[in-house]
Design an enzyme around this catalytic site. Structure first.
Site, mmCIF file in Angstrom:
data_model
loop_
_atom_site.group_PDB
_atom_site.id
_atom_site.type_symbol
_atom_site.label_atom_id
_atom_site.label_comp_id
_atom_site.label_asym_id
_atom_site.label_seq_id
_atom_site.Cartn_x
_atom_site.Cartn_y
_atom_site.Cartn_z
ATOM 1 N N GLY A 1 -22.169 4.915 -2.478
ATOM 2 C CA GLY A 1 -21.169 5.904 -2.840
ATOM 3 C C GLY A 1 -20.780 5.937 -4.303
ATOM 4 N N PRO B 1 -15.685 -4.965 2.416
ATOM 5 C CA PRO B 1 -16.976 -5.482 2.870
ATOM 6 C C PRO B 1 -18.169 -4.628 2.445
ATOM 7 C CG PRO B 1 -15.858 -4.405 4.685
ATOM 8 C CD PRO B 1 -14.878 -4.448 3.548
ATOM 9 N N GLY C 1 -17.543 0.637 -2.091
ATOM 10 C CA GLY C 1 -18.387 1.823 -2.091
ATOM 11 C C GLY C 1 -19.787 1.613 -2.617
ATOM 12 N N TYR D 1 0.822 -1.203 0.000
ATOM 13 C CA TYR D 1 0.000 0.000 0.000
ATOM 14 C C TYR D 1 0.859 1.257 0.000
ATOM 15 C CZ TYR D 1 -3.566 -3.374 1.528
ATOM 16 O OH TYR D 1 -4.412 -4.455 1.639
#
Length: 326
Positions: A210, A201, A205, A55
Site C-alpha cells: 500500500g 503487523p 501498509g 486514539y
C-alpha cells in the site's frame, strides 16, 4: 476463525486494531462508516477489539463503544491507558491516580461496566512500573477491568510487572519488517503464559503493497514522522517489499495475508491486530487466519526480512526514547 488464548480469554486469532478509524492515518472515515466496519469485523469472526484512550483523544473509544454495544457480551474489549491527549497534546502519565481516572472516562466512552483487557500504553519512566501495575491491580479488584496488559516494554520490565500482578498480554510492534521482539521478549511471554499482541503487523501498509514510491501521505499521517517511510531509507524498503509481494503472490496469497500468516506461524501465543478503515482490506486480513504457511515458506520470509535488512529506525529519536526495548 481459529481461536487463541489471550490471558484468561479465548479470542479470534486475528483481532482488529481500531485506531485507524479515528487516528494517525490521515482523515478518518465518517462515523457511520467507522461503526459499520467494526460491525463487519464482528460478522467476519473477529472477537478481539483493541482501542485506547489516546486514539482520537477519546473519539475512538466512543465509536467502538457505540458500534459494539449490541454484541458486548460476545467480544473481548481491550483499551489502553497511560498515554492520553491533554490540551491537544500526547502525554505519557503512569501515576496511579491518572490511570484510575482514565479508566473511569474510558468506561463511559465505551458504554461498558468493565474493560476486559486494560493495557499500560507506555511505561512512564518517571513512575516505577510496580506502582503503575499496582494501580491496575486495584482496578481488577474493583471490578473495573478483568486483565492487565503492557505495551512496548522489555522482558525485564515485564518480569517486574508480572511479580506484582499477572500480565495477560504484552503489546508491541511485530511484523516481518519489525523483528525487535525476537527472540527474548517472545520467549519471556511464552515462559510467563503472557499473550503477545502484535500491532502494525503489515508494517503500516508497506507489507500490504500500500505504499507508493513517492507516497502522498495526508497531513497528520503518523508515517510522515517515521524514518523508514522517508529517504534515504524508503527506496530500499520498497524494493524489499516488492520481493516479498512477489513471493506471496507466487504462493497464491496477497502480501497482507502472507504477512499475517507468518506471524501466526511464529507461535501460538501471538495475536496480530491489523488495523484498517477499508472494508475490503478487513476481509483480506481476517481470511489470513485460515492460511497455514509451510516451514519452507516461513524460512524464506525469515531470510528475506532478517532483522538487519530493513532500513531506518521505527520512530524518530524522541519517540524511540519513550519505549522500553530489550
Amino acid at each position: 476463525m481459529q481461536q487463541r488464548s489471550l490471558g484468561p480469554f479465548t479470542v479470534s486469532a486475528i483481532g482488529l486494531g481500531c485506531m485507524n478509524v479515528s487516528h494517525a492515518y490521515g482523515v478518518p472515515p465518517a462515523r457511520e462508516a467507522a461503526e459499520a466496519l467494526l460491525r463487519q469485523a464482528f460478522d467476519e469472526g473477529v472477537s478481539h477489539f483493541d482501542t485506547a484512550a489516546l486514539y482520537g483523544f477519546g473519539k475512538n473509544e466512543e465509536v467502538v463503544g457505540a458500534a459494539l454495544k449490541p454484541v458486548r457480551d460476545k467480544i473481548i474489549l481491550a483499551s489502553k491507558c497511560g498515554m492520553t491527549g491533554v490540551d491537544g497534546k500526547r502525554v505519557i502519565d503512569g501515576r496511579p491516580e491518572t490511570l484510575k481516572a482514565t479508566c473511569e472516562a474510558s468506561l463511559k466512552r465505551l458504554q461498558t461496566e468493565v474493560i476486559d483487557l486494560y493495557t499500560l500504553h507506555r511505561w512512564d519512566k518517571q513512575v516505577p512500573i510496580e506502582e503503575s501495575v499496582g494501580a491496575l491491580a486495584d482496578l481488577v479488584r474493583a471490578g473495573k477491568i478483568r486483565a492487565i496488559g503492557l505495551s512496548e516494554v522489555s522482558s525485564d520490565t515485564l518480569r517486574r510487572a508480572h511479580a506484582v500482578h499477572p500480565i495477560a498480554a504484552v503489546q508491541s510492534e511485530y511484523s516481518l519488517w519489525t523483528r525487535d521482539p525476537e527472540p527474548r521478549l517472545l520467549a519471556t511471554c511464552a515462559e510467563l503464559g503472557t499473550a503477545f499482541v502484535a500491532f502494525s503487523p503489515v508494517g503500516r501498509g508497506i507489507l500490504a503493497g500500500g505504499i507508493a514510491p513517492q507516497p502522498q501521505f495526508a497531513p497528520g499521517d503518523i508515517r510522515l514522522t517515521m524514518p523508514r517511510f522517508a529517504e534515504p531509507h524508503l527506496a530500499a524498503n520498497l524494493a524489499q517489499a516488492e520481493q516479498f509481494a512477489a513471493l506471496a503472490r507466487d504462493w497464491g496469497y496477497s502480501p497482507a495475508q502472507a504477512a499475517l500468516a507468518w506471524l501466526l506461524a511464529k507461535g501460538p501465543h501471538i495475536l496480530p491486530i491489523p488495523g484498517t478503515a477499508n472494508p475490503a482490506h478487513l476481509t483480506e486480513n481476517t481470511s489470513a487466519a485460515a492460511i497455514v504457511l509451510t516451514p519452507a515458506q516461513v524460512a524464506a520470509l525469515d531470510a528475506l526480512y532478517a532483522p538487519t535488512t530493513v532500513q531506518g529506525p521505527r520512530y524518530a529519536p524522541a519517540v524511540m526514547a519513550e519505549i522500553d526495548p530489550d
